[in-house]
Design an enzyme around this catalytic site. Structure first.
Site, PDB file in Angstrom:
ATOM      1  N   GLN A 121       0.801  -1.147   0.021  1.00 51.72           N
ATOM      2  CA  GLN A 121       0.019   0.051   0.092  1.00 51.72           C
ATOM      3  C   GLN A 121       0.821   1.381  -0.122  1.00 51.72           C
ATOM      4  O   GLN A 121       1.631   1.813   0.995  1.00 51.72           O
ATOM      5  CB  GLN A 121      -0.879   0.112   1.302  1.00 51.72           C
ATOM      6  CG  GLN A 121      -1.664   1.057   1.178  1.00 51.72           C
ATOM      7  CD  GLN A 121      -2.430   1.164   2.612  1.00 51.72           C
ATOM      8  OE1 GLN A 121      -1.738   1.043   3.987  1.00 51.72           O
ATOM      9  NE2 GLN A 121      -3.645   1.411   3.084  1.00 51.72           N
ATOM     10  N   GLY A 122       0.571   1.953  -1.130  1.00 47.75           N
ATOM     11  CA  GLY A 122       1.670   3.228  -1.190  1.00 47.75           C
ATOM     12  C   GLY A 122       0.826   4.458  -0.905  1.00 47.75           C
ATOM     13  O   GLY A 122       0.313   4.983  -1.887  1.00 47.75           O
ATOM     14  N   TYR A 123       0.533   4.904   0.301  1.00 46.37           N
ATOM     15  CA  TYR A 123      -0.299   5.928   0.919  1.00 46.37           C
ATOM     16  C   TYR A 123       0.727   6.906   1.383  1.00 46.37           C
ATOM     17  O   TYR A 123       0.635   8.263   0.804  1.00 46.37           O
ATOM     18  CB  TYR A 123      -1.380   5.631   1.874  1.00 46.37           C
ATOM     19  CG  TYR A 123      -2.629   5.003   1.103  1.00 46.37           C
ATOM     20  CD1 TYR A 123      -2.561   4.514   0.013  1.00 46.37           C
ATOM     21  CD2 TYR A 123      -3.874   5.035   1.826  1.00 46.37           C
ATOM     22  CE1 TYR A 123      -3.909   4.075  -0.582  1.00 46.37           C
ATOM     23  CE2 TYR A 123      -4.876   4.551   1.437  1.00 46.37           C
ATOM     24  CZ  TYR A 123      -4.781   4.033   0.314  1.00 46.37           C
ATOM     25  OH  TYR A 123      -6.148   3.332  -0.309  1.00 46.37           O
ATOM     26  N   SER A 124       1.199   6.554   2.492  1.00 52.59           N
ATOM     27  CA  SER A 124       1.965   7.619   3.239  1.00 52.59           C
ATOM     28  C   SER A 124       3.282   8.061   2.427  1.00 52.59           C
ATOM     29  O   SER A 124       4.000   7.533   1.766  1.00 52.59           O
ATOM     30  CB  SER A 124       2.443   6.894   4.383  1.00 52.59           C
ATOM     31  OG  SER A 124       1.443   6.516   5.194  1.00 52.59           O
ATOM     32  N   SER A 156       4.573  -1.077   4.220  1.00 53.47           N
ATOM     33  CA  SER A 156       4.903  -2.478   4.640  1.00 53.47           C
ATOM     34  C   SER A 156       5.000  -3.599   3.355  1.00 53.47           C
ATOM     35  O   SER A 156       4.106  -3.194   2.380  1.00 53.47           O
ATOM     36  CB  SER A 156       3.664  -2.911   5.498  1.00 53.47           C
ATOM     37  OG  SER A 156       3.598  -2.104   6.537  1.00 53.47           O
ATOM     38  N   GLU A 239      -9.486  -1.310   6.244  1.00 51.38           N
ATOM     39  CA  GLU A 239      -8.199  -1.469   7.127  1.00 51.38           C
ATOM     40  C   GLU A 239      -8.510  -1.298   8.644  1.00 51.38           C
ATOM     41  O   GLU A 239      -7.754  -1.956   9.535  1.00 51.38           O
ATOM     42  CB  GLU A 239      -7.230  -0.335   6.540  1.00 51.38           C
ATOM     43  CG  GLU A 239      -5.797  -0.571   7.260  1.00 51.38           C
ATOM     44  CD  GLU A 239      -4.758   0.508   6.602  1.00 51.38           C
ATOM     45  OE1 GLU A 239      -3.764   0.295   7.080  1.00 51.38           O
ATOM     46  OE2 GLU A 239      -5.121   1.297   5.916  1.00 51.38           O
ATOM     47  N   GLU A 379      -4.777   9.606  17.937  1.00 55.27           N
ATOM     48  CA  GLU A 379      -5.107  10.903  18.185  1.00 55.27           C
ATOM     49  C   GLU A 379      -6.065  11.085  17.272  1.00 55.27           C
ATOM     50  O   GLU A 379      -7.113  11.658  17.170  1.00 55.27           O
ATOM     51  CB  GLU A 379      -3.869  11.871  18.088  1.00 55.27           C
ATOM     52  CG  GLU A 379      -3.212  11.995  19.152  1.00 55.27           C
ATOM     53  CD  GLU A 379      -2.122  10.664  19.161  1.00 55.27           C
ATOM     54  OE1 GLU A 379      -1.926   9.961  18.295  1.00 55.27           O
ATOM     55  OE2 GLU A 379      -1.466  10.404  20.407  1.00 55.27           O
TER      56      GLU A 379
HETATM   57  C1  LIG Z   1       4.067  -0.637  11.373  1.00 49.96           C
HETATM   58  C2  LIG Z   1       3.609   0.415  10.426  1.00 49.96           C
HETATM   59  C3  LIG Z   1       3.288  -0.026   8.843  1.00 49.96           C
HETATM   60  C4  LIG Z   1       2.806   1.038   8.288  1.00 49.96           C
HETATM   61  N1  LIG Z   1       2.419   0.520   6.887  1.00 49.96           N
HETATM   62  C5  LIG Z   1       1.965   1.128   5.920  1.00 49.96           C
HETATM   63  C6  LIG Z   1       1.824   1.000   4.677  1.00 49.96           C
HETATM   64  O1  LIG Z   1       1.849  -0.173   4.346  1.00 49.96           O
HETATM   65  N2  LIG Z   1       1.421   1.901   3.901  1.00 49.96           N
HETATM   66  C7  LIG Z   1       1.317   3.238   4.242  1.00 49.96           C
HETATM   67  O2  LIG Z   1       0.970   3.995   3.206  1.00 49.96           O
HETATM   68  N3  LIG Z   1       1.647   3.594   5.209  1.00 49.96           N
HETATM   69  C8  LIG Z   1       2.042   2.934   6.186  1.00 49.96           C
HETATM   70  N4  LIG Z   1       2.184   3.260   7.566  1.00 49.96           N
HETATM   71  C9  LIG Z   1       2.222   4.707   7.979  1.00 49.96           C
HETATM   72  C10 LIG Z   1       0.961   4.946   8.919  1.00 49.96           C
HETATM   73  O3  LIG Z   1      -0.078   4.943   7.948  1.00 49.96           O
HETATM   74  C11 LIG Z   1       1.387   6.648   9.183  1.00 49.96           C
HETATM   75  O4  LIG Z   1       2.578   6.298  10.247  1.00 49.96           O
HETATM   76  C12 LIG Z   1       0.241   7.137  10.126  1.00 49.96           C
HETATM   77  O5  LIG Z   1      -0.690   7.416   9.268  1.00 49.96           O
HETATM   78  C13 LIG Z   1       0.721   8.426  10.612  1.00 49.96           C
HETATM   79  O6  LIG Z   1       1.516   9.307  10.075  1.00 49.96           O
HETATM   80  P1  LIG Z   1       2.870   9.772  10.152  1.00 49.96           P
HETATM   81  O7  LIG Z   1       3.749   8.832  10.733  1.00 49.96           O
HETATM   82  O8  LIG Z   1       3.191  10.540   9.073  1.00 49.96           O
HETATM   83  O9  LIG Z   1       2.846  10.466  11.603  1.00 49.96           O
HETATM   84  P2  LIG Z   1       2.248  12.033  11.459  1.00 49.96           P
HETATM   85  O10 LIG Z   1       0.970  12.261  10.803  1.00 49.96           O
HETATM   86  O11 LIG Z   1       3.234  13.058  11.357  1.00 49.96           O
HETATM   87  O12 LIG Z   1       1.931  12.338  13.267  1.00 49.96           O
HETATM   88  C14 LIG Z   1       2.683  12.392  14.302  1.00 49.96           C
HETATM   89  C15 LIG Z   1       2.192  12.583  15.495  1.00 49.96           C
HETATM   90  O13 LIG Z   1       1.480  13.775  15.534  1.00 49.96           O
HETATM   91  C16 LIG Z   1       0.009  13.420  15.896  1.00 49.96           C
HETATM   92  N5  LIG Z   1      -1.115  14.202  14.886  1.00 49.96           N
HETATM   93  C17 LIG Z   1      -0.836  14.460  13.603  1.00 49.96           C
HETATM   94  N6  LIG Z   1      -2.005  15.050  13.212  1.00 49.96           N
HETATM   95  C18 LIG Z   1      -2.759  15.320  14.300  1.00 49.96           C
HETATM   96  C19 LIG Z   1      -3.875  15.981  14.662  1.00 49.96           C
HETATM   97  N7  LIG Z   1      -4.736  16.342  13.427  1.00 49.96           N
HETATM   98  N8  LIG Z   1      -4.443  15.780  15.811  1.00 49.96           N
HETATM   99  C20 LIG Z   1      -3.859  15.274  16.836  1.00 49.96           C
HETATM  100  N9  LIG Z   1      -2.630  14.672  16.709  1.00 49.96           N
HETATM  101  C21 LIG Z   1      -2.208  14.542  15.391  1.00 49.96           C
HETATM  102  C22 LIG Z   1      -0.230  11.863  15.322  1.00 49.96           C
HETATM  103  O14 LIG Z   1      -1.034  11.257  16.327  1.00 49.96           O
HETATM  104  C23 LIG Z   1       1.233  11.490  15.900  1.00 49.96           C
HETATM  105  O15 LIG Z   1       1.365  11.219  17.109  1.00 49.96           O
HETATM  106  C24 LIG Z   1       2.674   2.306   8.533  1.00 49.96           C
HETATM  107  C25 LIG Z   1       2.876   2.846   9.780  1.00 49.96           C
HETATM  108  C26 LIG Z   1       3.323   1.952  10.565  1.00 49.96           C
HETATM  109  C27 LIG Z   1       3.931   2.348  11.985  1.00 49.96           C
END
Ligand SMILES: Cc1cc2nc3c(=O)[nH]c(=O)nc-3n(C[C@H](O)[C@H](O)[C@H](O)COP(=O)(O)OP(=O)(O)OC[C@H]3O[C@@H](n4cnc5c(N)ncnc54)[C@H](O)[C@@H]3O)c2cc1C
Length: 393
Positions: A121-124, A156, A239, A379
């Site tokens: 999955q290529g989202y983030s 992942s 998901e 959050e």
């Molecule tokens: C084990 C694992 C597997 C993953 N696999 C995939 C994958 O296969 N494909 C994919 O696309 N992504 C994947 N992800 C990514 C995952 O979807 C993101 O890590 C997640 O959406 C959080 O984004 P971020 O890491 O950029 O953190 P950020 O969005 O930068 O957040 C950082 C912190 O700020 C807080 N925060 C952010 N915005 C707000 C708000 N509006 N209000 C309150 N708090 C806030 C968050 O809760 C967090 O604590 C994976 C992540 C993990 C840990």
């Protein structure tokens, strides 16, 4: 709320229970051998049960939401995964079936069903996680292709995947969600670099994926250009339901209770059995309460409604319970967790001191920390609950 299974549902439960117990008796559990697991896969394929969420139109069993629930619980209590086929099966197949063309379904669904083609999955992206609409990976039209440039992160299983389903920006629009499209990208296309991101659990499952002038045929776009956000939102609901992990927590709590009942558990040796047992009971009670919430969502589904924000409650509380269950395992193992090594994670690890599961559970504890991040952080789930369930501004 009261939720009773019908006689037909009870009969179905018995059928599933005897099938699972027959294939995985205590002497030959799920982790017994790859050949034994493959026999299970083959038998599910032969029965038409390999894709348990699919309708008959696509070669699935066409089960009701309640039958799917029963299947998930009965497999989980034997430590057997409910679903085969990874991300393609769990996350992409509902999108293909809902929004893909007949050609796209015919091309990709058989590989997902047969567990032959791996998807990621290529989202983030860096700077686009919780705020996914901030994504900047571009796909610009050039003849019959899109040319993709940008970077995905935390992907992942990209290193073992053949294909990626991906969100890309095809237009700069005022409302950021509107210029996003949903592409299927063959990862063997030139211009793609995949770099590993090692994680604290000692595993390699996360990656960074870089796109440099990657040509993707326009026919690989799902649905209409610019509507990728709408399709992806449906996917995220799938998901989040899966990420509640209730089945895993049930499996872990049952297993811990069995282990604690044995004479040689570390819990006893560490002198903390009483507190472990009372924490385990609390956890089991909360797990039952979460199951009731899941059943509520289930009755809505059966009534033809969309459970919507319930999935955020399930995801939030479910992640917390998985983390508590893995922590409890660790506390029960006490000092026996110290020899945590890569080798000890192997299911057939031999000669480890202490209970055979102790060192291995450390890895599960660490990977459990990600439950409150992956698929939307705690959050963000709280924000959804605040706005849509509690209707607070
Ligand atoms: C084990 C694992 C597997 C993953 N696999 C995939 C994958 O296969 N494909 C994919 O696309 N992504 C994947 N992800 C990514 C995952 O979807 C993101 O890590 C997640 O959406 C959080 O984004 P971020 O890491 O950029 O953190 P950020 O969005 O930068 O957040 C950082 C912190 O700020 C807080 N925060 C952010 N915005 C707000 C708000 N509006 N209000 C309150 N708090 C806030 C968050 O809760 C967090 O604590 C994976 C992540 C993990 C840990």
């Amino acid at each position: 709320m009261e939720y009773r299974f019908t006689k037909a549902e009870e009969d179905f439960r018995k059928e599933v229970r005897s099938l699972v117990a027959g294939h995985f008796p205590p002497s030959r559990p799920y982790n017994d051998s790859p050949a034994h697991r493959q026999e299970w896969v083959n038998s599910l394929l032969a029965r038409g049960w390999a894709a348990y969420k699919w309708s008959t139109e696509f070669g699935g069993p066409g089960w009701s939401a309640t039958q799917r629930y029963i299947w998930e619980r009965e497999t989980a209590s034997n430590g057997v995964p409910a679903q085969l086929g990874g991300m393609g099966m769990m996350m992409l197949s509902p999108i293909l079936q809902g929004y893909g063309s007949p050609e796209q379904c015919a091309r990709h669904l058989p590989g997902i069903l047969g567990n032959e083609v791996e998807w990621c999955q290529g989202y983030s992206e860096p700077g686009a996680g919780s705020d996914l609409a901030a994504l900047r990976t571009r796909a610009d039209r050039d003849g019959n292709d899109y040319v993709v440039n940008g970077e995905k992160i935390w992907t992942s299983w990209a290193h073992i995947a053949h294909w990626m389903f991906c969100l890309v920006r095809t237009q700069e629009t005022e409302r950021r969600q509107e210029g996003i499209s949903f592409l299927l990208i063959d990862l063997s296309t030139p211009g793609i670099t995949i770099r590993p991101i090692p994680t604290i659990d000692g595993m390699h499952h996360l990656n960074q994926v870089i796109f440099e002038n990657v040509r993707v045929p326009i026919e690989n776009r799902i649905g209409e250009e610019g509507l990728g956000w709408t399709y992806a939102k449906g996917l995220l609901t799938h998901e989040r339901t899966g990420l509640a992990n209730i089945s895993l927590s049930i499996f872990l709590t049952r297993r811990l209770r069995t282990e604690l009942a044995k004479q040689d558990t570390a819990g006893e040796e560490a002198g903390s059995e009483e507190s472990i047992l009372s924490r385990l009971s609390e956890l089991e009670t909360e797990l039952s309460a979460l199951e009731a919430t899941e059943l509520r969502a289930l009755s809505e589904l059966e009534a033809g409604e969309v459970p919507g924000p319930y999935t955020s409650i399930l995801k939030l509380k479910g992640s917390q319970l998985v983390q508590r269950a893995t922590t409890l395992f660790l506390d029960a193992a006490g000092f026996w967790t110290m020899p945590f090594t890569r080798e000890a994670q192997a299911w057939n690890a031999l000669s480890m001191p202490g209970p055979e599961w102790a060192a291995r559970e450390v890895s599960r504890y660490f990977s459990g920390r990600a439950a409150s991040i992956a698929g939307g952080t705690d959050e963000i789930q709280r924000e959804i609950i605040t706005k849509h369930v509690l209707r607070l501004k």
